[in-house]
Design an enzyme around this catalytic site. Structure first.
Site, mmCIF file in Angstrom:
data_model
loop_
_atom_site.group_PDB
_atom_site.id
_atom_site.type_symbol
_atom_site.label_atom_id
_atom_site.label_comp_id
_atom_site.label_asym_id
_atom_site.label_seq_id
_atom_site.Cartn_x
_atom_site.Cartn_y
_atom_site.Cartn_z
ATOM 1 N N ALA A 196 0.818 -1.217 0.000
ATOM 2 C CA ALA A 196 0.000 0.000 0.000
ATOM 3 C C ALA A 196 0.847 1.259 0.000
ATOM 4 O O ALA A 196 0.465 2.270 -0.585
ATOM 5 C CB ALA A 196 -0.945 0.006 1.196
ATOM 6 N N TYR A 197 1.993 1.220 0.637
ATOM 7 C CA TYR A 197 2.867 2.392 0.639
ATOM 8 C C TYR A 197 3.293 2.720 -0.790
ATOM 9 O O TYR A 197 3.198 3.862 -1.236
ATOM 10 C CB TYR A 197 4.092 2.159 1.524
ATOM 11 C CG TYR A 197 5.046 3.327 1.530
ATOM 12 C CD1 TYR A 197 4.776 4.451 2.298
ATOM 13 C CD2 TYR A 197 6.203 3.312 0.771
ATOM 14 C CE1 TYR A 197 5.635 5.539 2.304
ATOM 15 C CE2 TYR A 197 7.079 4.390 0.768
ATOM 16 C CZ TYR A 197 6.792 5.496 1.540
ATOM 17 O OH TYR A 197 7.644 6.568 1.531
ATOM 18 N N ALA A 198 3.767 1.708 -1.514
ATOM 19 C CA ALA A 198 4.195 1.920 -2.904
ATOM 20 C C ALA A 198 3.028 2.389 -3.760
ATOM 21 O O ALA A 198 3.169 3.332 -4.547
ATOM 22 C CB ALA A 198 4.801 0.643 -3.478
ATOM 23 N N SER B 100 0.388 3.997 -2.792
ATOM 24 C CA SER B 100 0.052 5.377 -2.434
ATOM 25 C C SER B 100 1.047 6.363 -3.035
ATOM 26 O O SER B 100 0.672 7.451 -3.463
ATOM 27 C CB SER B 100 -0.024 5.542 -0.916
ATOM 28 O OG SER B 100 1.246 5.430 -0.300
#
Length: 189
Positions: free
Chosen positions: A150-152, A154
Site C-alpha cells: 500500500a505504501y508503494a 500510495s
C-alpha cells in the site's frame, strides 16, 4: 497511534511564525509563535491536549481542512507554498497478507489526505504570485518493489496526482513538483 494533534505545520509571515490549530468542528485558530514565548507554546500544547489538531495533516476530515483553509485565507490572504511530507508505513508485507483496514489507512494518510489538503488550499495557492506545491515521493512509488504494498501504491498515486496537477496548473502561478529525498534518518526507515 497514541499521540494527539497530528503533524506540526507552520505558516510564515515577515513578522514571525504562525501555527494553526483546528478543532473537530472546523474552527481554526492562529497562534503567533514567532516571538518564541514559552507561554504561547504551552497554550498551543494545551489546545492540542484538548483535542485540537495542529494542521495541516487531518487525514480525510474535509470540513476541518476547509475551516483551516478559511482561517489561513483570513489571516494571510494567500499561501505561498504547501509541502506534503508526511508518510505512514507501519510494516512491509506481501499483498496477499495485507489487512484491508491497514491498506485503506495507508492510502488515506499517504494519498487521500494530500489530495484533500491540496484541494482545500488550492484557491489560496492561486492567490500568490509564485506559489509552490511540493509532494514528497519515494523510489517505491516510481518502480514497483516487492513487499512495499500500500505504501508503494500510495506513492505511485501521489506521483500521478502531482503530474495531473502540474498539467492542470501549467498556466497558473502555482508550480507543482515532487521530490524523492532518498533514505533519510526518520522513524519511517
Amino acid at each position: 497511534e497514541g499521540h494527539r494533534g497530528g503533524v506540526w505545520s507552520a505558516a510564515y509571515r515577515p513578522d514571525g511564525q504562525r501555527i494553526v490549530t483546528a478543532s473537530e468542528d472546523g474552527t481554526a485558530r492562529v497562534w503567533d509563535v514567532g516571538t518564541g514565548t514559552q507561554e504561547t507554546l504551552r497554550e498551543v500544547n494545551c489546545a492540542v491536549e484538548r483535542g485540537e489538531k495542529v494542521v495541516l495533516l487531518a487525514a480525510g476530515d474535509r470540513q476541518l481542512l476547509l475551516g483551516v483553509a478559511t482561517t489561513l485565507g483570513d489571516e494571510f490572504g494567500r499561501l505561498d507554498g504547501l509541502v506534503h511530507c508526511a508518510s505512514y508505513i507501519p510494516f512491509l508485507s506481501r499483498v496477499d497478507d495485507y489487512d484491508a483496514d491497514a491498506w485503506v489507512k495507508m492510502l488515506q494518510v499517504n494519498l487521500t489526505a494530500p489530495f484533500l489538503i491540496t484541494q482545500a488550499c488550492l484557491p489560496l495557492l492561486q492567490q500568490a504570485e509564485d506559489a509552490s506545491l511540493l509532494f514528497t515521493s519515494d523510489s517505491a512509488g516510481r518502480a514497483g518493489k516487492a513487499y512495499w504494498g500500500a505504501y508503494a501504491v500510495s506513492k505511485f498515486g501521489l506521483e500521478g496526482l502531482m503530474q495531473v496537477l502540474a498539467e492542470e496548473l501549467e498556466n497558473s502561478p502555482v508550480r507543482v513538483n515532487s521530490i524523492d529525498p532518498g533514505p533519510t534518518r526518520t522513524q519511517l526507515r
